[in-house]
Design an enzyme around this catalytic site. Structure first.
Site, PDB file in Angstrom:
ATOM      1  CB  SER A   9      -0.939  -0.015   1.208  1.00 15.11           C
ATOM      2  OG  SER A   9      -0.222  -0.230   2.399  1.00 15.11           O
TER       3      SER A   9
ATOM      4  CD  GLU B 159       0.871   7.577   5.259  1.00 19.24           C
ATOM      5  OE1 GLU B 159       0.698   6.462   5.792  1.00 19.24           O
ATOM      6  OE2 GLU B 159       1.319   8.561   5.873  1.00 19.24           O
TER       7      GLU B 159
ATOM      8  CE1 TYR C 224      -9.477  14.836   8.219  1.00 19.42           C
ATOM      9  CE2 TYR C 224      -8.938  14.763  10.556  1.00 19.42           C
ATOM     10  CZ  TYR C 224      -9.809  15.095   9.533  1.00 19.42           C
ATOM     11  OH  TYR C 224     -11.009  15.676   9.837  1.00 19.42           O
TER      12      TYR C 224
ATOM     13  CG  ASP D 190       0.689  14.271  17.213  1.00 16.23           C
ATOM     14  OD1 ASP D 190       0.476  13.762  18.329  1.00 16.23           O
ATOM     15  OD2 ASP D 190       1.504  13.803  16.397  1.00 16.23           O
TER      16      ASP D 190
ATOM     17  CB  ALA E 120      -6.198   5.528  17.979  1.00 20.85           C
TER      18      ALA E 120
ATOM     19  CE  LYS F 196      -3.418   2.234  18.756  1.00 25.25           C
ATOM     20  NZ  LYS F 196      -2.699   3.300  18.033  1.00 25.25           N
TER      21      LYS F 196
ATOM     22  CD  GLN G 291       6.105   7.074  12.709  1.00 23.95           C
ATOM     23  OE1 GLN G 291       6.167   7.071  11.475  1.00 23.95           O
ATOM     24  NE2 GLN G 291       5.437   7.979  13.392  1.00 23.95           N
TER      25      GLN G 291
ATOM     26  CG  PHE H 143       8.881  13.710  10.109  1.00 27.08           C
ATOM     27  CD1 PHE H 143       7.879  14.565  10.553  1.00 27.08           C
ATOM     28  CD2 PHE H 143       8.531  12.414   9.748  1.00 27.08           C
ATOM     29  CE1 PHE H 143       6.566  14.143  10.634  1.00 27.08           C
ATOM     30  CE2 PHE H 143       7.224  11.974   9.828  1.00 27.08           C
ATOM     31  CZ  PHE H 143       6.232  12.834  10.273  1.00 27.08           C
TER      32      PHE H 143
ATOM     33  CG  HIS I  92       1.463   1.825   4.668  1.00 30.15           C
ATOM     34  ND1 HIS I  92       0.294   1.975   3.948  1.00 30.15           N
ATOM     35  CD2 HIS I  92       1.735   3.048   5.188  1.00 30.15           C
ATOM     36  CE1 HIS I  92      -0.138   3.224   4.039  1.00 30.15           C
ATOM     37  NE2 HIS I  92       0.727   3.904   4.787  1.00 30.15           N
TER      38      HIS I  92
HETATM   39  P1  FAD Z   1      -2.980   6.525  20.274  1.00 29.42           P
HETATM   40  O1  FAD Z   1      -3.110   5.108  19.870  1.00 29.42           O
HETATM   41  O2  FAD Z   1      -4.148   7.158  20.961  1.00 29.42           O
HETATM   42  O3  FAD Z   1      -1.671   6.622  21.195  1.00 29.42           O
HETATM   43  C1  FAD Z   1      -1.119   7.869  21.567  1.00 29.42           C
HETATM   44  C2  FAD Z   1      -0.365   7.745  22.898  1.00 29.42           C
HETATM   45  O4  FAD Z   1      -1.284   7.538  23.974  1.00 29.42           O
HETATM   46  C3  FAD Z   1       0.610   6.567  22.988  1.00 29.42           C
HETATM   47  O5  FAD Z   1       1.690   6.993  23.772  1.00 29.42           O
HETATM   48  C4  FAD Z   1      -0.165   5.469  23.682  1.00 29.42           C
HETATM   49  O6  FAD Z   1       0.687   4.628  24.451  1.00 29.42           O
HETATM   50  C5  FAD Z   1      -1.117   6.244  24.569  1.00 29.42           C
HETATM   51  N1  FAD Z   1      -2.462   5.686  24.604  1.00 29.42           N
HETATM   52  C6  FAD Z   1      -3.124   5.031  23.614  1.00 29.42           C
HETATM   53  N2  FAD Z   1      -4.375   4.728  24.013  1.00 29.42           N
HETATM   54  C7  FAD Z   1      -4.518   5.220  25.253  1.00 29.42           C
HETATM   55  C8  FAD Z   1      -5.591   5.255  26.180  1.00 29.42           C
HETATM   56  N3  FAD Z   1      -6.780   4.702  25.898  1.00 29.42           N
HETATM   57  N4  FAD Z   1      -5.400   5.869  27.404  1.00 29.42           N
HETATM   58  C9  FAD Z   1      -4.215   6.434  27.697  1.00 29.42           C
HETATM   59  N5  FAD Z   1      -3.138   6.419  26.864  1.00 29.42           N
HETATM   60  C10 FAD Z   1      -3.295   5.841  25.650  1.00 29.42           C
HETATM   61  N6  FAD Z   1      -0.752  11.944  12.330  1.00 29.42           N
HETATM   62  C11 FAD Z   1      -1.574  12.851  11.756  1.00 29.42           C
HETATM   63  O7  FAD Z   1      -1.771  13.947  12.318  1.00 29.42           O
HETATM   64  N7  FAD Z   1      -2.203  12.599  10.569  1.00 29.42           N
HETATM   65  C12 FAD Z   1      -2.069  11.416   9.929  1.00 29.42           C
HETATM   66  O8  FAD Z   1      -2.660  11.202   8.871  1.00 29.42           O
HETATM   67  C13 FAD Z   1      -1.208  10.424  10.505  1.00 29.42           C
HETATM   68  N8  FAD Z   1      -1.056   9.216   9.939  1.00 29.42           N
HETATM   69  C14 FAD Z   1      -0.308   8.255  10.561  1.00 29.42           C
HETATM   70  C15 FAD Z   1      -0.223   6.979   9.991  1.00 29.42           C
HETATM   71  C16 FAD Z   1       0.535   5.981  10.600  1.00 29.42           C
HETATM   72  C17 FAD Z   1       0.587   4.610   9.970  1.00 29.42           C
HETATM   73  C18 FAD Z   1       1.242   6.271  11.794  1.00 29.42           C
HETATM   74  C19 FAD Z   1       2.096   5.215  12.441  1.00 29.42           C
HETATM   75  C20 FAD Z   1       1.160   7.527  12.376  1.00 29.42           C
HETATM   76  C21 FAD Z   1       0.378   8.531  11.777  1.00 29.42           C
HETATM   77  N9  FAD Z   1       0.245   9.808  12.341  1.00 29.42           N
HETATM   78  C22 FAD Z   1      -0.567  10.743  11.742  1.00 29.42           C
HETATM   79  C23 FAD Z   1       0.942  10.144  13.583  1.00 29.42           C
HETATM   80  C24 FAD Z   1       0.022   9.912  14.812  1.00 29.42           C
HETATM   81  O9  FAD Z   1      -1.116  10.719  14.717  1.00 29.42           O
HETATM   82  C25 FAD Z   1       0.807  10.286  16.049  1.00 29.42           C
HETATM   83  O10 FAD Z   1       1.831   9.352  16.246  1.00 29.42           O
HETATM   84  C26 FAD Z   1      -0.037  10.479  17.310  1.00 29.42           C
HETATM   85  O11 FAD Z   1       0.801  11.102  18.292  1.00 29.42           O
HETATM   86  C27 FAD Z   1      -0.568   9.198  17.913  1.00 29.42           C
HETATM   87  O12 FAD Z   1      -1.623   8.679  17.198  1.00 29.42           O
HETATM   88  P2  FAD Z   1      -2.172   7.195  17.551  1.00 29.42           P
HETATM   89  O13 FAD Z   1      -3.354   6.958  16.725  1.00 29.42           O
HETATM   90  O14 FAD Z   1      -1.080   6.224  17.535  1.00 29.42           O
HETATM   91  O15 FAD Z   1      -2.613   7.477  19.072  1.00 29.42           O
END
Ligand code: FAD
Length: 280
Positions: A10, A12, A44, A103, A117, A159, A170, A210, A260
């Site tokens: 895939s 991106e 996004y 973020d 997430a 998740k 990542q 980055f 990916h």
């Molecule tokens: P989460 O899974 O919510 O995790 C974030 C942090 O909180 C982690 O430290 C985790 O340990 C902790 N955590 C998770 N769940 C909980 C919970 N329920 N309670 C307490 N702590 C928790 N960013 C963008 O802005 N736009 C994008 O399009 C984008 N695409 C991405 C695509 C991929 C494949 C990857 C790997 C990253 C991408 N990112 C993107 C970056 C991502 O948004 C950041 O890394 C962000 O800081 C974390 O997102 P996450 O969904 O992993 O968060």
């Protein structure tokens, strides 16, 4: 190990800000589309800052016959606007979403409003059932805010428990980080696919900046080697392409279900790396 029929690939993209950027993306999509990817995905912007551009590129991709997945986070949005976006995606043929916490853009506070997430995954499942294949993010070198290696894996497990279908990592430059991570995830009871996210090396200065923010380690030897080749662009490109090809081979031979690619909207070097891996 080269790609086989079982492996999924895939690509991106990020939403460009200019008309020229969009033209280039369309060209890149056309070229990489020939490699028959499972899907393209479109990022996004932090806090939902690219909502309209992301949507436009996703819907255009679908209209052109390319399976295209939007990345999505709550950002600063209310549930109602996320719901109407999901509805629009559903009615326009989108069947996959990359669900993230995301973020906040810099200057938007301490991030306390961010929705994890797992909550977004639950929200999407609650309102759209099984319609979407949901990808989530995973961190072989651990998310920069994680309290520990173990809690980060526990949150990834949450998740999946919330309904995620598979994960994309990542990017990383140490194959061992991915292999060890997948092993630990499996030992923690995660049996869903974890696709390695691979970043071809294009602009090393940007990549260094980055990588510091997202917690991806650039091995010291790799950094030195790239710096020493900076004056010979041809050798530098050849070195980086070979290095990433070998990284892909290493993770595929360890059992990775596919790759990916973070293409940075460029056909090269992703296309050559795929060709090197036997994907034509
Ligand atoms: P989460 O899974 O919510 O995790 C974030 C942090 O909180 C982690 O430290 C985790 O340990 C902790 N955590 C998770 N769940 C909980 C919970 N329920 N309670 C307490 N702590 C928790 N960013 C963008 O802005 N736009 C994008 O399009 C984008 N695409 C991405 C695509 C991929 C494949 C990857 C790997 C990253 C991408 N990112 C993107 C970056 C991502 O948004 C950041 O890394 C962000 O800081 C974390 O997102 P996450 O969904 O992993 O968060």
């Amino acid at each position: 190990m080269p790609f086989s029929k079982q492996h999924q690939v895939s690509f991106e993209f990020f939403p460009p800000k200019t008309a020229a950027g969009i033209d280039k993306l369309v060209e890149t999509r056309q070229s990489l589309g020939k490699l028959n990817p499972e899907f393209f995905s479109v990022t996004y912007g932090a806090g939902g800052s690219t909502r309209d551009n992301t949507k436009a590129i996703v819907l255009d991709g679908i209209a052109q016959g390319f399976n295209t997945a939007p990345h999505l986070s709550f950002g600063g949005d209310e549930k109602e606007s996320i719901l109407s976006l999901l509805e629009e995606y559903k009615t326009n043929g989108v069947n996959r979403i990359v669900a993230l916490r995301g973020d906040l853009p810099s200057g938007f506070g301490d991030g306390s409003r961010l929705v994890h997430a797992n909550e977004l995954v639950s929200f999407i499942r609650e309102h759209t059932g099984d319609h979407f294949h949901l990808e989530v993010a995973a961190y072989p070198e651990i998310h920069p805010e994680a309290k520990s290696y173990e809690t980060d894996i526990e949150f990834l497990k949450q998740k999946f428990a919330a309904g995620a279908s598979s994960a994309i990592t990542q990017y990383f430059f140490n194959a061992d980080a991915y292999k060890y991570f997948v092993d630990r995830c499996q030992k923690a009871g995660i049996d869903q696919a974890i696709y390695p996210g691979i970043m071809p090396i294009v602009n090393f200065d940007n990549l260094k900046r980055f990588s510091q923010n997202c917690g991806a380690e650039i091995p010291r030897w790799l950094s030195y080697r790239i710096e020493s080749l900076k004056e010979s662009p041809y050798d530098l490109t050849a070195f980086c392409t070979d290095f990433i090809t070998e990284l892909c081979e290493s993770v595929l031979s360890s059992g990775a279900p596919g790759i990916h690619f973070y293409t940075m909207n460029q056909t090269e070097p992703t296309q050559t790396i795929c060709h090197n891996l036997g994907l034509k």
